[in-house]
Scaffold this active site. Structure first.
Site, short mmCIF file in Angstrom:
data_model
loop_
_atom_site.label_atom_id
_atom_site.label_comp_id
_atom_site.label_asym_id
_atom_site.label_seq_id
_atom_site.Cartn_x
_atom_site.Cartn_y
_atom_site.Cartn_z
N LYS A 57 49.98 46.64 56.04
CA LYS A 57 49.82 47.79 56.89
C LYS A 57 48.46 48.45 56.68
CE LYS A 57 54.55 48.82 55.66
NZ LYS A 57 55.37 49.78 54.90
N GLY A 58 47.76 48.06 55.62
CA GLY A 58 46.58 48.80 55.20
C GLY A 58 45.43 48.80 56.20
N ASP A 114 42.23 46.01 54.54
CA ASP A 114 41.75 47.31 54.06
C ASP A 114 40.78 47.18 52.90
OD1 ASP A 114 43.70 46.39 52.31
OD2 ASP A 114 44.95 48.19 52.41
N ASP A 117 39.88 43.38 46.65
CA ASP A 117 39.96 43.77 45.24
C ASP A 117 39.69 42.50 44.41
OD1 ASP A 117 40.51 44.98 42.85
OD2 ASP A 117 42.61 45.40 43.25
N LYS A 145 35.80 46.40 46.11
CA LYS A 145 35.57 46.98 44.78
C LYS A 145 34.45 46.20 44.09
CE LYS A 145 40.22 48.77 44.20
NZ LYS A 145 41.49 48.77 43.48
N PHE A 166 41.68 53.13 41.91
CA PHE A 166 42.75 52.96 42.89
C PHE A 166 42.48 53.91 44.05
CE2 PHE A 166 46.79 53.15 44.98
CZ PHE A 166 47.13 51.81 44.98
N ASP A 173 47.56 52.94 50.77
CA ASP A 173 48.67 53.76 50.27
C ASP A 173 48.82 53.71 48.75
OD1 ASP A 173 49.69 51.00 50.21
OD2 ASP A 173 51.59 51.94 49.69
N ARG A 179 48.60 57.06 53.71
CA ARG A 179 47.94 56.17 54.68
C ARG A 179 47.25 56.95 55.79
NH1 ARG A 179 49.43 50.81 53.69
NH2 ARG A 179 51.58 50.50 52.97
P1 IMP Z 1 43.43 41.57 46.24
O1 IMP Z 1 44.32 40.42 46.55
O2 IMP Z 1 43.36 41.84 44.76
O3 IMP Z 1 42.06 41.48 46.84
O4 IMP Z 1 44.13 42.86 46.80
C1 IMP Z 1 44.08 43.13 48.12
C2 IMP Z 1 45.30 43.94 48.56
O5 IMP Z 1 45.84 44.78 47.53
C3 IMP Z 1 44.82 44.85 49.65
O6 IMP Z 1 45.14 44.29 50.90
C4 IMP Z 1 45.58 46.14 49.41
O7 IMP Z 1 46.75 46.15 50.19
C5 IMP Z 1 45.99 46.13 47.97
N1 IMP Z 1 45.09 46.96 47.15
C6 IMP Z 1 44.15 46.53 46.28
N2 IMP Z 1 43.51 47.57 45.71
C7 IMP Z 1 44.05 48.68 46.25
C8 IMP Z 1 43.78 50.09 46.08
O8 IMP Z 1 42.90 50.53 45.32
N3 IMP Z 1 44.55 50.94 46.81
C9 IMP Z 1 45.53 50.51 47.67
N4 IMP Z 1 45.79 49.20 47.86
C10 IMP Z 1 45.07 48.31 47.16
MG MG Z 2 46.90 44.98 51.99
#
Ligand code: IMP
Ligand code: MG
Length: 197
Positions: A57-58, A114, A117, A145, A166, A173, A179
């Site tokens: 949903k982000g 969104d 990370d 990040k 975070f 969220d 959100r």
């Molecule tokens: P990744 O797989 O580690 O790149 O994480 C990506 C997903 O984790 C994103 O689509 C977000 O939904 C969630 N996410 C990662 N970091 C954050 C944050 O700081 N706040 C909220 N959601 C996050």
């Molecule tokens: Mg996400």
């Protein structure tokens, strides 16, 4: 007396939970950046088809604002990826749904999420999309990040780079809260509220 102070602190943390937030990217900065990236996308896909896939949903806020700044015609699709859910800031298993029914053969795809990370979510989504034989796959994220990563994959468009905190707001969220905020925020002292309204 100590008890009274404790009760006051507890109630104020519940009632004024949103005072806990520190603005990192303002609505004005987001809007300016979206206009810039929309102009680039308009150029890159001039005279071509484009299917935008919103990762729910982000990505809801960034996608809805971006598609309204594009002049090229786009087809909008959506899929779901979640790894946090109600867990708050601790990562769970990555679940991807909604790809099975999409016909993407020979289409130009722009996936919008969104935040980048660890990069695991976007890298996995791109791998799954490649199985559907699209013409091209590009990716756009609102935030990335600034952290070391295991994956070498990087999004084609990153609107803002931020520190390793975070983040909430503008689609992102914490336990399904925040959100709808117009800007991008972190928690003061990186401490989420103990109780959410
Ligand atoms: P990744 O797989 O580690 O790149 O994480 C990506 C997903 O984790 C994103 O689509 C977000 O939904 C969630 N996410 C990662 N970091 C954050 C944050 O700081 N706040 C909220 N959601 C996050
Ligand atoms: Mg996400």
């Amino acid at each position: 007396m100590k008890l009274l102070i404790f009760i006051f602190l507890f109630l104020s943390s519940v009632c004024f939970a949103d005072n806990n937030l520190e603005l990192l990217v303002s609505p004005e900065e987001i809007s300016k950046k979206i206009k810039e990236v929309a102009a680039t996308i308009d150029q890159q896909y001039a005279d071509q088809d484009l299917t935008v896939i919103m990762v729910m949903k982000g990505a809801v806020c960034v996608t809805s604002d971006l598609i309204r700044q594009l002049h090229i015609p786009v087809t909008l699709e959506y899929m779901k990826a979640s790894s946090y859910g109600k867990n708050g800031t601790s990562r769970g298993e990555l679940r991807i749904t909604g790809l099975d029914t999409l016909d993407l053969t020979n289409k130009n795809i722009l996936v919008i999420d969104d935040i980048f990370d660890s990069g695991f979510t976007m890298e996995t989504i791109v791998q799954r999309l490649q199985e559907k034989k699209p013409k091209s796959v590009k990716t756009l994220v609102l935030l990335a990040k600034k952290i070391p990563r295991e994956t070498s994959y990087r999004p084609d468009f990153t609107l803002f780079e931020i520190g390793n905190r975070f983040i909430v707001g503008y689609g992102l969220d914490y336990k399904e809260h925040y959100r709808g905020l117009n800007g991008v925020y972190a928690f003061i002292n990186d401490t989420p509220p103990a109780v959410l309204n």
